[in-house]
Structures are given as structure tokens and as C-alpha cells.
Design a protein around this motif. Structure first.
Motif, PDB file in Angstrom:
ATOM      1  N   UNK A 123       0.849  -1.190   0.000  1.00  0.00           N
ATOM      2  CA  UNK A 123       0.000   0.000   0.000  1.00  0.00           C
ATOM      3  C   UNK A 123       0.881   1.236   0.000  1.00  0.00           C
ATOM      4  N   UNK A 124       0.324   2.373  -0.388  1.00  0.00           N
ATOM      5  CA  UNK A 124       1.075   3.630  -0.422  1.00  0.00           C
ATOM      6  C   UNK A 124       0.245   4.747   0.186  1.00  0.00           C
ATOM      7  N   UNK A 125       0.901   5.589   0.942  1.00  0.00           N
ATOM      8  CA  UNK A 125       0.286   6.799   1.481  1.00  0.00           C
ATOM      9  C   UNK A 125       0.808   7.975   0.666  1.00  0.00           C
ATOM     10  N   UNK A 126      -0.065   8.548  -0.164  1.00  0.00           N
ATOM     11  CA  UNK A 126       0.325   9.661  -1.033  1.00  0.00           C
ATOM     12  C   UNK A 126      -0.376  10.956  -0.611  1.00  0.00           C
ATOM     13  N   UNK A 162      14.858  -0.850 -11.666  1.00  0.00           N
ATOM     14  CA  UNK A 162      14.935  -1.346 -10.297  1.00  0.00           C
ATOM     15  C   UNK A 162      13.531  -1.603  -9.786  1.00  0.00           C
ATOM     16  N   UNK A 163      13.316  -2.819  -9.323  1.00  0.00           N
ATOM     17  CA  UNK A 163      12.006  -3.209  -8.824  1.00  0.00           C
ATOM     18  C   UNK A 163      12.142  -3.859  -7.464  1.00  0.00           C
ATOM     19  N   UNK A 164      11.067  -3.815  -6.727  1.00  0.00           N
ATOM     20  CA  UNK A 164      10.948  -4.555  -5.479  1.00  0.00           C
ATOM     21  C   UNK A 164       9.693  -5.381  -5.589  1.00  0.00           C
ATOM     22  N   UNK A 165       9.839  -6.689  -5.430  1.00  0.00           N
ATOM     23  CA  UNK A 165       8.741  -7.613  -5.675  1.00  0.00           C
ATOM     24  C   UNK A 165       8.080  -8.038  -4.379  1.00  0.00           C
ATOM     25  N   UNK A 166       6.765  -8.134  -4.420  1.00  0.00           N
ATOM     26  CA  UNK A 166       6.013  -8.735  -3.329  1.00  0.00           C
ATOM     27  C   UNK A 166       5.503 -10.067  -3.839  1.00  0.00           C
ATOM     28  N   UNK A 174      -4.190 -10.947  -7.143  1.00  0.00           N
ATOM     29  CA  UNK A 174      -5.239 -10.403  -8.005  1.00  0.00           C
ATOM     30  C   UNK A 174      -5.700  -9.026  -7.554  1.00  0.00           C
ATOM     31  N   UNK A 175      -5.671  -8.775  -6.251  1.00  0.00           N
ATOM     32  CA  UNK A 175      -6.189  -7.504  -5.739  1.00  0.00           C
ATOM     33  C   UNK A 175      -5.093  -6.454  -5.551  1.00  0.00           C
ATOM     34  N   UNK A 176      -3.911  -6.705  -6.081  1.00  0.00           N
ATOM     35  CA  UNK A 176      -2.811  -5.773  -5.913  1.00  0.00           C
ATOM     36  C   UNK A 176      -2.361  -5.243  -7.266  1.00  0.00           C
ATOM     37  N   UNK A 177      -1.961  -3.978  -7.291  1.00  0.00           N
ATOM     38  CA  UNK A 177      -1.471  -3.359  -8.514  1.00  0.00           C
ATOM     39  C   UNK A 177      -0.072  -2.808  -8.283  1.00  0.00           C
ATOM     40  N   UNK A 178       0.648  -2.598  -9.356  1.00  0.00           N
ATOM     41  CA  UNK A 178       2.005  -2.063  -9.270  1.00  0.00           C
ATOM     42  C   UNK A 178       1.964  -0.610  -8.798  1.00  0.00           C
ATOM     43  N   UNK A 238      12.566  16.140  -8.826  1.00  0.00           N
ATOM     44  CA  UNK A 238      12.089  14.766  -8.645  1.00  0.00           C
ATOM     45  C   UNK A 238      12.334  13.916  -9.892  1.00  0.00           C
ATOM     46  N   UNK A 239      12.362  14.550 -11.042  1.00  0.00           N
ATOM     47  CA  UNK A 239      12.599  13.796 -12.281  1.00  0.00           C
ATOM     48  C   UNK A 239      14.020  13.237 -12.330  1.00  0.00           C
ATOM     49  N   UNK A 240      14.913  13.782 -11.505  1.00  0.00           N
ATOM     50  CA  UNK A 240      16.295  13.275 -11.473  1.00  0.00           C
ATOM     51  C   UNK A 240      16.471  12.138 -10.467  1.00  0.00           C
ATOM     52  N   UNK A 241      15.458  11.876  -9.652  1.00  0.00           N
ATOM     53  CA  UNK A 241      15.535  10.834  -8.625  1.00  0.00           C
ATOM     54  C   UNK A 241      15.100   9.502  -9.221  1.00  0.00           C
ATOM     55  N   UNK A 242      15.875   8.457  -8.992  1.00  0.00           N
ATOM     56  CA  UNK A 242      15.548   7.139  -9.535  1.00  0.00           C
ATOM     57  C   UNK A 242      14.170   6.679  -9.066  1.00  0.00           C
ATOM     58  N   UNK A 243      13.406   6.132  -9.997  1.00  0.00           N
ATOM     59  CA  UNK A 243      12.073   5.622  -9.689  1.00  0.00           C
ATOM     60  C   UNK A 243      12.134   4.123  -9.404  1.00  0.00           C
ATOM     61  N   UNK A 244      11.397   3.704  -8.404  1.00  0.00           N
ATOM     62  CA  UNK A 244      11.294   2.284  -8.070  1.00  0.00           C
ATOM     63  C   UNK A 244       9.911   1.767  -8.431  1.00  0.00           C
ATOM     64  N   UNK A 245       9.852   0.534  -8.903  1.00  0.00           N
ATOM     65  CA  UNK A 245       8.581  -0.142  -9.161  1.00  0.00           C
ATOM     66  C   UNK A 245       8.352  -1.178  -8.073  1.00  0.00           C
TER      67      UNK A 245
END
Length: 494
Positions: free
Chosen positions: A107-110, A133-137, A143-147, A162-169
Motif C-alpha cells: 500500500x502507499x500513502x500519497x 529497479x524493482x521490489x517484488x512482493x 489479483x487484488x494488488x497493482x504495481x 524529482x525527475x532526477x531521482x531514480x524511480x522504483x517499481x
């Protein structure tokens, strides 16, 4: 109300029974009276029963319906659905508890203006490949989870940086698609970036170290720090502080290609404000003073606390440290300021922090100082090393009032420092030699600063030096001295 109606008694059937003989009139009248009496009795009984009955209130019918529903559920022996997981922010702050039946969660708190933070629980594995770079669950049912995608840095409103900061999936993954673990960690992880504005000491503390402390404090050292865009110089500079936050080696997510596995992970850092820790938002009530204590424990050259400063006497002067700038916002009449400070009873030390300056050296110099003088700039972040009761004098060039108060004035007061602001006039600013006295740059700085930070920086930060009015500034020096003498007098009495 059908149950209140009764059939007439059998005696009334006499009226419908055929007779061959003509009945006696007296007998007929007697039977009539008996029948009438019986009917009156039944009517009275029905009336009494009706008068004792009252309808239920409106809410009672709803309660009755819910009771029937509840009974129906129990009678069908159907299992109750599991309780929903706590809000993501609660899990980030406190983690799962024994009352939670959560085993696999992403989950994410945005909701925060400054930062996004995500939380993962379950079989968590790092993955790298094809520049991504990814982190896998990993789990049987996803089925009820999204990337989720996240840039783990605390300035999300600044699109450009922020565009210069590496993004994680953060991706749900079936077990069949996940690589086996190379390193399994018993402690949870906190993932963050040392990109962005890292290299500027204010941002290193405000965007990085303080949010890291806020996020990781609940683990009491039992946490692995996993870094995106890791810099060796940053680690060497802050190693002693990081060792107080985590007992484990840092994981470099960019260069380390091994699969690291965790049971719990926080991706991103929480932030409360500018050089701020809100104790109301900390699960254990910690504050910026607790972070300051951590700095002292990490950076003191001796495991014992530093001895208290000596009282100010003819032989032991008050200690004033002056932070020196070399490129902009310089003190043009520094020799005169040193002379003024000396005659006011201060021993002065000049300090010019660089990236290569050991942070323990800066801490020792400032933690043993009675007062700090500096023109507004990132080096003022070192006020975090000043003991409560000491004095901060911030010289504020034209156009920088808001930044000076927000970034250093308020934090100084929260740390228990005696804060004195010296606002430069147009005559004291080097800009008076560039612009006419009626130019908005000098006459109406708010008009210029309203155009945005880039214009503020160009005009007021990059091209302005100051030449202080010694008579006016001398009054500020005397205020600082008077405060410190009161503090030392109280300490001597006690």
C-alpha cells in the motif's frame, strides 16, 4: 390484529337452531340477556387488551430488523469477513500488530504534500535488470494488488528535481517469476534516495537525515537502510550518524545485483517540516531534541558529554563562532565585526565548512560555542549542533526574510536557542550599488520574490553581499551578551 378477534361462544348457536315448537317469550328474553352479557364481557376484555398495547418506537423496528439479520447470519453459520487492514499510514508508523491478520500487503500513502511513502509486508525481494529497479512482493494471490511507482525523496512538489531521482517499481509477483534470495535479512528495511539536492548540507539534513530518523526511529536500530543513488562521500561524511540509526550494513540498490529478501519494508521517508520533528506524529513522542541527542552521541569525540562552558570572566570570554562564506552573501567588513565582537567580550572563531570538513569537527566547534553568527545560507543548518540556551544571530540580506525565518529562525527556537535576526537595510546591501534607490529590488523586494524561487535566488542569493552598520549591529551583539550572561549567572547560582 386478527388474534384479538374471537369466534362467538357456542350458546349463540341457539338463534340459528330450528325449533318445531314455538319458544316461550320469557325464555327467549332470558336467552337474549345471557347472550348480550357474554358479548359485553368479550368486548370489555378485548378493549382492555388493546389499551395495554403500545407500538414500538421507530428505532425499535430498525433494531428488530438488525437483530433478525444478526440471528440469521449465526443460524446460517457463515464465516465473518476478515477485518480490513489498518490505514497505510498506521502501518508505516507502527507496523503490523498481533491483532492484524495481514500476511501479504502493498500500500502507499500519497496524502502528504512533501512525500510519498509505501509499505510492504510479506515475501519481499529486490530485483534489478534492464536498467530497471524493482521490489517484488511475492505471493500466491496477487489479483487484488497493482504495481506502485515511487521516487523515494521528500520534495515531491518539485517536479524538476524529482525527475532526477531514480524511480522504483513495487510489483506483485507470482512465486514462479521471482528469483531466489541471495541474502535474507531478519530486520525490516527502509528504502530512500540520496539523490536530489544531496550535496547541499541543508538538504542533506532536511530532506534526508531527519526524515530518515523520523521513519526509522520505531525500529530502534533493528532496520536495514537500502539506498537508491548511493554516494560514497555521503556515507563517509555521515557514517557515524547512520550507525546510530541502523545496526546493519547499508544496501546499495544501484550497484548490488544480489536479491535481498525482507519480511517488512518502508519505501520513502516521512517528513514533518523544515528541520522539524513533530512529537505528536512520532509513535514514541520523540522530538528534534532527541535527534540532536543522537547527533551528540554519534559525533562527540569522547563518549562522555562535553564539559559545560566556563563562566564568562575577565579571563574566560564568551565564545562566538562566525560562519564564513566566500562566493555570495559575504561579510564585507568582517575585520570590523571581529573587532566589535572582541570589545564586546567575545572570543571569536572563524569556521568555513566544506564538504571535506569532518562533521565531527564542526559539531565540536559549535557544541562548545556560546553564540553563532552567520549570513543566511545552508551552513546555518549546523545550528542543530548548538546547545539549548545558546544564541543564533542570523544576518538576513534583502529579499530573504521568509526563507530566513522558515528554514532557520523557527528551527532555532524549537531547539531552545535564543534567536536574534539582523535584517540588512538597502544601504548595507551590495545591491544598492547595482540598482537605484527606488528600484523594486531595493524598494519592494516582495514584488521580485513573488516571481518565484529562481528569480529570488538569482537576484538576492547569488549576487548580494553585506556591509553591516556597526552601530546598529553592535546593539544585537550586546543583546546576545546580555542573554548569555543571564544564563551563565543562573547556572553559577545553581
Amino acid at each position: 390484529m386478527a388474534h384479538h378477534h374471537h369466534l362467538p361462544p357456542k350458546a349463540t348457536k341457539l338463534f340459528s337452531t330450528p325449533f318445531r315448537e314455538k319458544p316461550d317469550p320469557k325464555q327467549k328474553f332470558s336467552l337474549f340477556r345471557i347472550s348480550l352479557l357474554i358479548l359485553l364481557c368479550f368486548a370489555s376484555a378485548s378493549f382492555l387488551k388493546l389499551s395495554s398495547f403500545s407500538p414500538p418506537p421507530i428505532l425499535s423496528s430498525a433494531y428488530s430488523n438488525s437483530s433478525r439479520t444478526h440471528h440469521s447470519k449465526h443460524s446460517n453459520n457463515s464465516a465473518s469477513p476478515p477485518p480490513p487492514p489498518p490505514p497505510c499510514s498506521t502501518l508505516i508508523n507502527l507496523g503490523p500488530t498481533t491483532s492484524n491478520s495481514i500476511k501479504n500487503l502493498l500500500c502507499c500513502d500519497r496524502s502528504h504534500f512533501r512525500t510519498d511513502v509505501c509499505y510492504m509486508l510479506g515475501d519481499i525481494r529486490t530485483a534489478a535488470g534492464n536498467g530497471r529497479r524493482s521490489i517484488l512482493l511475492v505471493g500466491p494471490s496477487q489479483a487484488n494488488k497493482t504495481e506502485e511507482k515511487i521516487r523515494p525523496y521528500t520534495r515531491k512538489w518539485e517536479t524538476e528535481i524529482m525527475s532526477t531521482v531514480d524511480e522504483l517499481s513495487l510489483r506483485p509477483s507470482p512465486a514462479s517469476a521471482a528469483k531466489r534470495c541471495d541474502v535474507r535479512h531478519v530486520a525490516p528495511a527502509v528504502v530512500f534516495s540520496t539523490g536530489g539536492y544531496t550535496g547541499n548540507v541543508y538538504h542533506e539534513f532536511n530532506d534526508g537525515l531527519i526524515p530518515l530518523y523520523i521513519t526509522a526511529a520505531r525500529f530502534a536500530g533493528e532496520v536495514v537502510l537500502a539506498v537508491v543513488e548511493y554516494h560514497e562521500w555521503w556515507f563517509m561524511k555521515y557514517r557515524r550518524i547512520l550507525e546510530k540509526i541502523s545496526k546493519y550494513e547499508i544496501v546499495d540498490l544501484r550497484r548490488d545485483k544480489r536479491v535481498h529478501c525482507f519480511d517488512e519494508m518502508i519505501v520513502g521517508l516521512k517528513i514533518h517540516g523544515d528541520l522539524a520533528i513533530d512529537s505528536n506524529l512520532m509513535h514514541n513522542g520523540k522530538s528534534i531534541l532527541d535527534f540532536q541527542s543522537l547527533l551528540t552521541a554519534a559525533l562527540s569525540s569522547s563518549p562522555q558529554p562535553l564539559p559545560p562552558p566556563l563562566p564568562a570572566t575577565a579571563h574566560h570570554r564568551l565564545h562566538l563562532t562566525i560562519l564564513i562564506r566566500h562566493h555570495s552573501r559575504r561579510l564585507l567588513n568582517l575585520p570590523s565585526i571581529l573587532h566589535l565582537a572582541h570589545h564586546s567580550g567575545f572570543h571569536t572563531t572563524l569556521l568555513s565548512p566544506k564538504r571535506s570538513t569532518p562533521i565531527s569537527h564542526l559539531h565540536h566547534s559549535l557544541s562548545s560555542s556560546d553564540a553563532l553568527l552567520a549570513v543566511h545560507g545552508a551552513a546555518l543548518t549546523h545550528l542543530l549542533f548548538m546547545p539549548p540556551g545558546s544564541v543564533l544571530i542570523q544576518v538576513i540580506p534583502i529579499g530573504l526574510d521568509w526563507a530566513a525565518e522558515t528554514y532557520y529562525g523557527e528551527p532555532a527556537r524549537r531547539l531552545g536557542l535564543h534567536y536574534l535576526a539582523y535584517n540588512v537595510t538597502a544601504e548595507e546591501s551590495s545591491l544598492s550599488k547595482v540598482y537605484g534607490k527606488n528600484d523594486p529590488v531595493l524598494k519592494n523586494p516582495k514584488l521580485v520574490t513573488s516571481k518565484g524561487w529562481a528569480e529570488t535566488k538569482r537576484v538576492y542569493m547569488d549576487k548580494q553581499d553585506v556591509d553591516l552598520d556597526l552601530k546598529r549591529f553592535g546593539k544585537v551583539i550586546q543583546q546576545a551578551k546580555a542573554h548569555l550572561m543571564r544564563i551563565k549567572s543562573k547556572k553559577n547560582i545553581n
